[in-house]
Design a protein around this motif. Structure first.
Motif, PDB file in Angstrom:
ATOM      1  N   ARG A   1      -7.964   5.714  -0.190  1.00  0.00           N
ATOM      2  CA  ARG A   1      -6.855   5.905   0.741  1.00  0.00           C
ATOM      3  C   ARG A   1      -6.110   7.190   0.395  1.00  0.00           C
ATOM      4  O   ARG A   1      -5.815   7.448  -0.779  1.00  0.00           O
ATOM      5  CB  ARG A   1      -5.920   4.699   0.668  1.00  0.00           C
ATOM      6  N   ASN A   2      -5.828   7.998   1.412  1.00  0.00           N
ATOM      7  CA  ASN A   2      -5.048   9.223   1.248  1.00  0.00           C
ATOM      8  C   ASN A   2      -3.787   9.124   2.089  1.00  0.00           C
ATOM      9  O   ASN A   2      -3.853   8.759   3.268  1.00  0.00           O
ATOM     10  CB  ASN A   2      -5.850  10.452   1.698  1.00  0.00           C
ATOM     11  N   ARG A   3      -2.645   9.485   1.489  1.00  0.00           N
ATOM     12  CA  ARG A   3      -1.382   9.501   2.224  1.00  0.00           C
ATOM     13  C   ARG A   3      -0.684  10.837   2.002  1.00  0.00           C
ATOM     14  O   ARG A   3      -0.689  11.372   0.885  1.00  0.00           O
ATOM     15  CB  ARG A   3      -0.460   8.359   1.778  1.00  0.00           C
ATOM     16  N   LEU A   4      -0.074  11.327   3.066  1.00  0.00           N
ATOM     17  CA  LEU A   4       0.669  12.574   3.002  1.00  0.00           C
ATOM     18  C   LEU A   4       2.089  12.315   3.481  1.00  0.00           C
ATOM     19  O   LEU A   4       2.291  11.822   4.590  1.00  0.00           O
ATOM     20  CB  LEU A   4       0.000  13.649   3.872  1.00  0.00           C
TER      21      LEU A   4
ATOM     22  N   SER B   1       9.085  10.731   4.583  1.00  0.00           N
ATOM     23  CA  SER B   1       8.471   9.980   5.679  1.00  0.00           C
ATOM     24  C   SER B   1       6.957  10.169   5.661  1.00  0.00           C
ATOM     25  O   SER B   1       6.451  11.256   5.356  1.00  0.00           O
ATOM     26  CB  SER B   1       9.044  10.434   7.025  1.00  0.00           C
ATOM     27  N   LEU B   2       6.237   9.119   5.981  1.00  0.00           N
ATOM     28  CA  LEU B   2       4.778   9.160   6.001  1.00  0.00           C
ATOM     29  C   LEU B   2       4.295   9.967   7.200  1.00  0.00           C
ATOM     30  O   LEU B   2       4.663   9.686   8.346  1.00  0.00           O
ATOM     31  CB  LEU B   2       4.222   7.734   6.063  1.00  0.00           C
ATOM     32  N   ARG B   3       3.461  10.975   6.938  1.00  0.00           N
ATOM     33  CA  ARG B   3       2.945  11.836   8.000  1.00  0.00           C
ATOM     34  C   ARG B   3       1.473  11.598   8.295  1.00  0.00           C
ATOM     35  O   ARG B   3       1.015  11.817   9.413  1.00  0.00           O
ATOM     36  CB  ARG B   3       3.149  13.308   7.635  1.00  0.00           C
ATOM     37  N   LEU B   4       0.712  11.169   7.288  1.00  0.00           N
ATOM     38  CA  LEU B   4      -0.718  10.925   7.496  1.00  0.00           C
ATOM     39  C   LEU B   4      -1.181   9.820   6.560  1.00  0.00           C
ATOM     40  O   LEU B   4      -0.804   9.797   5.378  1.00  0.00           O
ATOM     41  CB  LEU B   4      -1.521  12.206   7.254  1.00  0.00           C
TER      42      LEU B   4
END
Length: 299
Positions: A165-168, A174-177
């Protein structure tokens, strides 16, 4: 249809010693109509009225041995009573009642969780994850009258799901991706079928959600079939939501294309465009939920 159906649900609540428990239960009278059988004389139409009672308790134990690692074991039990069953040979009612019981155990592992902050203020988080699920079997499952999600449970399952899992995150946190790449592996059977071949591995799925603006979001999903060695399906959704946080309104447009490839069972080819919306009118006194679909295949 339900005549009537009563449901009670309890979300996970603290149970002591770090445990959390919850349950779902329902009871009601159901009416079901269906067509079964195929012969030179045609098909047979059946109907039946029966009672159903269901109890589904579950317990979780979230563990955090390190800030970058999570373990969550979960145990469930389910017992469902049916006032009448379906004959697996004829496909019609068989007249006797039955019980379906099964146990489910799972373990979710997330981590190690790695992250990096960039000079622009963006934060990138990467974490592998693993899920193991075991569901016991029940010999009476073939006699169940299928009505809703309570009945449509895959039994006798020994499954491992793994992925990354990748999060940006943006400057303000705030979560963007949010992107996941994952696949499942069945330890006691096959998941994917194509022609005369089968595989215990599921299609490889890439699921990406993104929020380029406060009012706009997107959802991209790609599924790669390991037997066919090509994409089995792809979809893209774009959603608009108004700035008012108290509003649930949205407008969503979705493109979906799926090939005639099998997962648990074979699926027909499809290509469609869908427009869905949820609108509040007259100070929430009237709500509209229109859905428009367009088949893009050439007939």
């Amino acid at each position: 249809r339900a005549l009537p159906l009563v449901e009670f649900r309890s979300s996970l609540q603290p149970f002591g010693r770090g445990l959390y428990a919850g349950f779902e239960t329902s009871a009601g009278a159901l009416h079901k109509e269906w067509i079964a059988g195929a012969s030179a004389a045609g098909t047979d139409k059946y109907s039946m009225d029966y009672g159903r009672a269901d109890l589904h308790p579950f317990v979780e134990w979230p563990l955090h041995p390190a800030p970058w690692l999570d373990f969550t074991p979960r145990v469930e039990g389910r017992a469902t009573y049916y006032g009448e069953g379906v004959d697996p040979v004829t496909g019609g009612p068989e007249g006797g009642d039955l019980w379906r019981t099964y146990a489910r155990a799972s373990l979710d592992v997330s981590g190690p969780r790695l992250f990096r902050r960039f000079g622009s203020g963006l934060k990138h988080v990467v974490e592998p994850f693993l899920n193991y699920t075991y569901i016991s079997g029940d010999s009476d499952a073939v006699r169940l009258p299928l009505y809703d999600e309570v009945d449509q449970v895959s039994l006798d399952l020994d499954l491992v799901k793994y992925g990354v899992r990748n999060r940006l995150y943006g400057k303000k946190g705030s979560l963007r991706l949010d992107a996941e790449l994952y696949q499942s592996w069945r330890l006691n059977g096959d998941l994917t079928f194509l022609g005369g071949r089968s595989s215990p591995r599921s299609p490889v799925v890439l699921a990406v959600r993104f929020w380029p603006l406060e009012t706009w979001s997107g959802d991209l999903r790609l599924s790669y079939n390991p037997l066919a060695r090509r994409l089995a399906s792809k979809s893209l959704s774009v959603t608009y939501r108004p700035r008012e946080k108290e509003k649930d309104a949205f407008v969503r447009i979705t493109y979906l294309k799926a090939g005639a490839l099998g997962g648990f069972s074979s699926t027909s080819a499809a290509e469609e465009l869908r427009l869905a919306a949820y609108l509040d009118l007259l100070e929430d006194r009237i709500t509209l939920n229109p859905v428009l679909e367009r088949d893009l295949r050439d007939h």
